[in-house]
Design a protein around this motif. Structure first.
Motif, PDB file in Angstrom:
ATOM      1  N   ARG A   1     -77.007 -34.040  74.127  1.00 46.50           N
ATOM      2  CA  ARG A   1     -76.785 -35.039  73.084  1.00 46.50           C
ATOM      3  C   ARG A   1     -77.158 -36.455  73.499  1.00 46.50           C
ATOM      4  N   LYS A   2     -77.124 -36.761  74.793  1.00 47.81           N
ATOM      5  CA  LYS A   2     -77.468 -38.102  75.268  1.00 47.81           C
ATOM      6  C   LYS A   2     -78.943 -38.218  75.664  1.00 47.81           C
ATOM      7  N   TYR A   3     -79.699 -37.148  75.444  1.00 46.59           N
ATOM      8  CA  TYR A   3     -81.087 -37.104  75.920  1.00 46.59           C
ATOM      9  C   TYR A   3     -82.005 -36.745  74.747  1.00 46.59           C
ATOM     10  N   PRO A   4     -82.548 -37.749  74.076  1.00 44.89           N
ATOM     11  CA  PRO A   4     -83.256 -37.531  72.806  1.00 44.89           C
ATOM     12  C   PRO A   4     -84.482 -36.623  72.889  1.00 44.89           C
ATOM     13  N   HIS A   5     -85.256 -36.710  73.956  1.00 43.08           N
ATOM     14  CA  HIS A   5     -86.448 -35.860  74.061  1.00 43.08           C
ATOM     15  C   HIS A   5     -86.059 -34.398  74.275  1.00 43.08           C
ATOM     16  N   SER A   6     -85.004 -34.189  75.044  1.00 44.41           N
ATOM     17  CA  SER A   6     -84.496 -32.832  75.248  1.00 44.41           C
ATOM     18  C   SER A   6     -83.954 -32.258  73.945  1.00 44.41           C
ATOM     19  N   ALA A   7     -83.178 -33.065  73.236  1.00 42.52           N
ATOM     20  CA  ALA A   7     -82.607 -32.623  71.962  1.00 42.52           C
ATOM     21  C   ALA A   7     -83.709 -32.308  70.951  1.00 42.52           C
ATOM     22  N   ALA A   8     -84.755 -33.118  70.945  1.00 43.46           N
ATOM     23  CA  ALA A   8     -85.868 -32.896  70.015  1.00 43.46           C
ATOM     24  C   ALA A   8     -86.601 -31.598  70.328  1.00 43.46           C
ATOM     25  N   LEU A   9     -86.807 -31.322  71.610  1.00 38.33           N
ATOM     26  CA  LEU A   9     -87.484 -30.084  71.998  1.00 38.33           C
ATOM     27  C   LEU A   9     -86.658 -28.869  71.585  1.00 38.33           C
ATOM     28  N   ILE A  10     -85.361 -28.950  71.772  1.00 37.74           N
ATOM     29  CA  ILE A  10     -84.495 -27.834  71.383  1.00 37.74           C
ATOM     30  C   ILE A  10     -84.645 -27.535  69.894  1.00 37.74           C
ATOM     31  N   GLN A  11     -84.688 -28.565  69.084  1.00 39.67           N
ATOM     32  CA  GLN A  11     -84.855 -28.369  67.641  1.00 39.67           C
ATOM     33  C   GLN A  11     -86.231 -27.791  67.310  1.00 39.67           C
ATOM     34  N   LYS A  12     -87.252 -28.229  68.031  1.00 39.59           N
ATOM     35  CA  LYS A  12     -88.600 -27.686  67.799  1.00 39.59           C
ATOM     36  C   LYS A  12     -88.636 -26.180  68.050  1.00 39.59           C
ATOM     37  N   ILE A  13     -88.044 -25.757  69.155  1.00 35.14           N
ATOM     38  CA  ILE A  13     -88.049 -24.333  69.490  1.00 35.14           C
ATOM     39  C   ILE A  13     -87.222 -23.551  68.475  1.00 35.14           C
ATOM     40  N   ARG A  14     -86.074 -24.074  68.113  1.00 34.09           N
ATOM     41  CA  ARG A  14     -85.205 -23.378  67.161  1.00 34.09           C
ATOM     42  C   ARG A  14     -85.851 -23.221  65.786  1.00 34.09           C
ATOM     43  N   ASN A  15     -86.788 -24.093  65.469  1.00 36.90           N
ATOM     44  CA  ASN A  15     -87.435 -24.059  64.157  1.00 36.90           C
ATOM     45  C   ASN A  15     -88.794 -23.375  64.153  1.00 36.90           C
ATOM     46  N   LEU A  16     -89.190 -22.795  65.272  1.00 37.34           N
ATOM     47  CA  LEU A  16     -90.456 -22.073  65.321  1.00 37.34           C
ATOM     48  C   LEU A  16     -90.395 -20.825  64.446  1.00 37.34           C
ATOM     49  N   PRO A  17     -91.516 -20.453  63.813  1.00 39.61           N
ATOM     50  CA  PRO A  17     -91.545 -19.203  63.053  1.00 39.61           C
ATOM     51  C   PRO A  17     -91.141 -18.030  63.946  1.00 39.61           C
ATOM     52  N   GLY A  18     -90.341 -17.156  63.429  1.00 36.30           N
ATOM     53  CA  GLY A  18     -89.840 -16.028  64.216  1.00 36.30           C
ATOM     54  C   GLY A  18     -88.530 -16.366  64.891  1.00 36.30           C
ATOM     55  N   VAL A  19     -88.507 -17.474  65.598  1.00 36.26           N
ATOM     56  CA  VAL A  19     -87.273 -17.911  66.270  1.00 36.26           C
ATOM     57  C   VAL A  19     -86.242 -18.351  65.229  1.00 36.26           C
ATOM     58  N   LYS A  20     -86.693 -19.114  64.262  1.00 40.98           N
ATOM     59  CA  LYS A  20     -85.787 -19.623  63.219  1.00 40.98           C
ATOM     60  C   LYS A  20     -85.107 -18.472  62.479  1.00 40.98           C
ATOM     61  N   GLU A  21     -85.878 -17.453  62.144  1.00 44.40           N
ATOM     62  CA  GLU A  21     -85.329 -16.310  61.417  1.00 44.40           C
ATOM     63  C   GLU A  21     -84.349 -15.518  62.284  1.00 44.40           C
ATOM     64  N   TYR A  22     -84.689 -15.402  63.555  1.00 46.15           N
ATOM     65  CA  TYR A  22     -83.798 -14.703  64.493  1.00 46.15           C
ATOM     66  C   TYR A  22     -82.465 -15.427  64.610  1.00 46.15           C
ATOM     67  N   ILE A  23     -82.493 -16.739  64.783  1.00 49.33           N
ATOM     68  CA  ILE A  23     -81.265 -17.523  64.923  1.00 49.33           C
ATOM     69  C   ILE A  23     -80.402 -17.411  63.663  1.00 49.33           C
ATOM     70  N   ALA A  24     -81.058 -17.380  62.515  1.00 46.31           N
ATOM     71  CA  ALA A  24     -80.321 -17.315  61.240  1.00 46.31           C
ATOM     72  C   ALA A  24     -79.508 -16.025  61.106  1.00 46.31           C
ATOM     73  N   THR A  25     -79.959 -14.960  61.768  1.00 45.87           N
ATOM     74  CA  THR A  25     -79.278 -13.659  61.656  1.00 45.87           C
ATOM     75  C   THR A  25     -78.471 -13.319  62.908  1.00 45.87           C
TER      76      THR A  25
END
Length: 203
Positions: A173-197
């Protein structure tokens, strides 16, 4: 060719592998063993070195989380062709695992007083030591560890999420570039759908 990934019912060292497989649209059986029941003797005795994760592809097996991740990264174009660039990413992944080793000390400690002291050191020193360096790498490389999406980014996100589970924190939470990368990976096609389920991981 049938594919199976064997690990606990946690994120841990297998979540980057799961993310890569889902990103690559790979069908696989996600075999999960109850973490609280480990060691399960029949399973442990059947493993090459008595440890998880284990990846199966047809009649072939591969152990060691980084070996599995790197192999799948190669299959799914998440590994650069240049040997030097490969080595740079390898070094980043090892640095991420160095951080994880510090977390493992906390996880494995049984004495409550010692465990609290280790946690205090992690929160006060260890996280910033590593994440200040991760932040610089990400800032200097277009928000990714290798300048574009690679297996190192998946490893990083999985390890951060696992650390958060065991510490009960959001260490990024205190590291903006790290937090941004985490969101990028979580929103990748395939990954996003997996996380949702995916069911929430609990200790």
């Amino acid at each position: 060719m049938a594919k199976k990934l064997h690990y606990f019912d946690l994120n841990g060292l297998a979540e980057p592998i799961r993310y890569i497989l889902h990103y690559g649209k790979q069908k696989f059986e996600d075999v999960k063993y109850r973490y609280k029941d480990w060691p399960i003797k029949s399973v442990k005795d059947s493993l090459p070195y008595g440890q998880l994760p284990l990846y199966e592809e047809g009649n072939r097996t591969l152990n060691q989380s980084l070996a599995i991740s790197r192999y799948l990264a190669n299959v799914h174009n998440l590994l650069p062709s240049d040997p030097w660039e490969q080595a740079v990413l390898d070094s980043i992944v090892y640095n991420i695992y160095d951080f994880w080793q510090r977390i493992l000390v906390y996880i494995k400690e049984q004495d409550a007083t010692k465990k609290q002291a280790i946690r205090k050191e992690i929160m006060a020193e260890t996280i910033d030591y590593f994440f200040s360096r991760f932040e610089k790498d990400l800032k200097d490389n277009n928000g990714y560890f290798g300048g574009k999406l690679s297996w190192a980014d998946f490893i990083f996100v999985g390890i951060v999420e696992s650390t958060n589970l065991f510490l009960g924190e959001e260490i990024e939470r205190k590291y903006p570039h790290s937090a941004a990368l985490i969101q990028k990976i979580r929103n990748l096609p395939g990954v996003k759908e997996y996380i949702a389920t995916r069911k929430p991981y609990v200790l």
